[in-house]
Enzyme design. Structure first.
Site, PDB file in Angstrom:
ATOM      1  CE  LYS A 197      -6.370  59.254 -48.490  1.00 35.45           C
ATOM      2  NZ  LYS A 197      -7.655  58.579 -48.202  1.00 35.45           N
ATOM      3  CG  ASN A 198       0.337  58.382 -54.653  1.00 33.43           C
ATOM      4  OD1 ASN A 198      -0.750  58.631 -55.170  1.00 33.43           O
ATOM      5  ND2 ASN A 198       1.287  59.287 -54.516  1.00 33.43           N
ATOM      6  CG  ASP A 201       9.625  48.338 -41.445  1.00 35.02           C
ATOM      7  OD1 ASP A 201       9.467  49.556 -41.667  1.00 35.02           O
ATOM      8  OD2 ASP A 201      10.548  47.909 -40.729  1.00 35.02           O
TER       9      ASP A 201
END
Length: 207
Positions: free
Chosen positions: A11-12, A72
């Site tokens: 979530k951060n 990524d």
């Protein structure tokens, strides 16, 4: 559309992107996989950072029917022929175990002198529009450094305590959040994304 899915459970990371978009007057709501019902688990089977980011972005855009951001990242050490590379998160044999990953990296570089411990941190970010996968927005960031023989700093995240940036005289773990973001691979890729996303988004909506 006014919602962007960030293909992550962090979530951060989503909050960081949403706040950054507000600052450039492009207020899009950013959600994560945790906001979806039974999202698929995407296996990162690609051999490059770009391939893995695209795998996640395409799969989750298809599932959610939302524009989807995926990233990524990894560490590539010259002396190890680019390892750990796309296997950075599970280099020590267990996913996201920083202690095991760092221990293996130090073991692999045992006896290698400092001048031969150069490495690159890399991030690739991909934003995909549902059904428009040939039009992906792709940004990348890289930073060169070297791997120390022992960890330094309190920012104990990933390989940060071992990744030394000669120009700054510090490891990533010794830097403040702002110092790190200003030069990091992830910070570079995100700034490029923010610069290009509004124009790309409007183009996708209007075509």
């Amino acid at each position: 559309m006014d919602t962007l899915l960030f293909a992550t459970n962090n979530k951060n990371k989503a909050r960081e992107v949403e706040e950054a978009l507000k600052k450039i007057n492009f207020p899009i709501h950013v959600i994560t996989n945790q906001d979806l019902t039974d999202p698929p688990h995407v296996l990162e089977t690609g051999t490059t950072f770009l391939a893995n980011a695209k795998l996640k972005a395409h799969k989750m855009a298809e599932f959610s029917n939302l524009p989807t951001l995926a990233d990524d990242s990894g560490l590539s050490v010259d002396k190890l022929n680019g390892a750990p590379g796309v296997h950075s998160a599970r280099y020590g044999g267990e996913a996201h175990n920083d202690a095991l990953n760092n221990a293996k990296l130090l073991a692999e570089l045992g006896g290698v002198p400092r001048e031969k411990r150069q490495a690159t941190f890399h991030t690739t970010m991909v934003v995909s529009w549902p059904g428009r996968f040939d039009d992906d927005l792709v940004t990348q960031g890289e930073i060169r450094g070297e791997i120390l023989t022992y960890p330094r700093g309190d920012g104990d995240f990933g390989y940060d305590p071992l990744f030394f940036v000669p120009d700054k005289g510090k490891t990533f773990a010794e830097m403040t959040v702002d110092e790190k973001n200003a030069i990091s691979h992830r910070g570079q890729a995100l700034r490029k994304l923010l610069a290009e996303l509004p124009t790309w988004w409007k183009k996708m909506e209007n075509e």
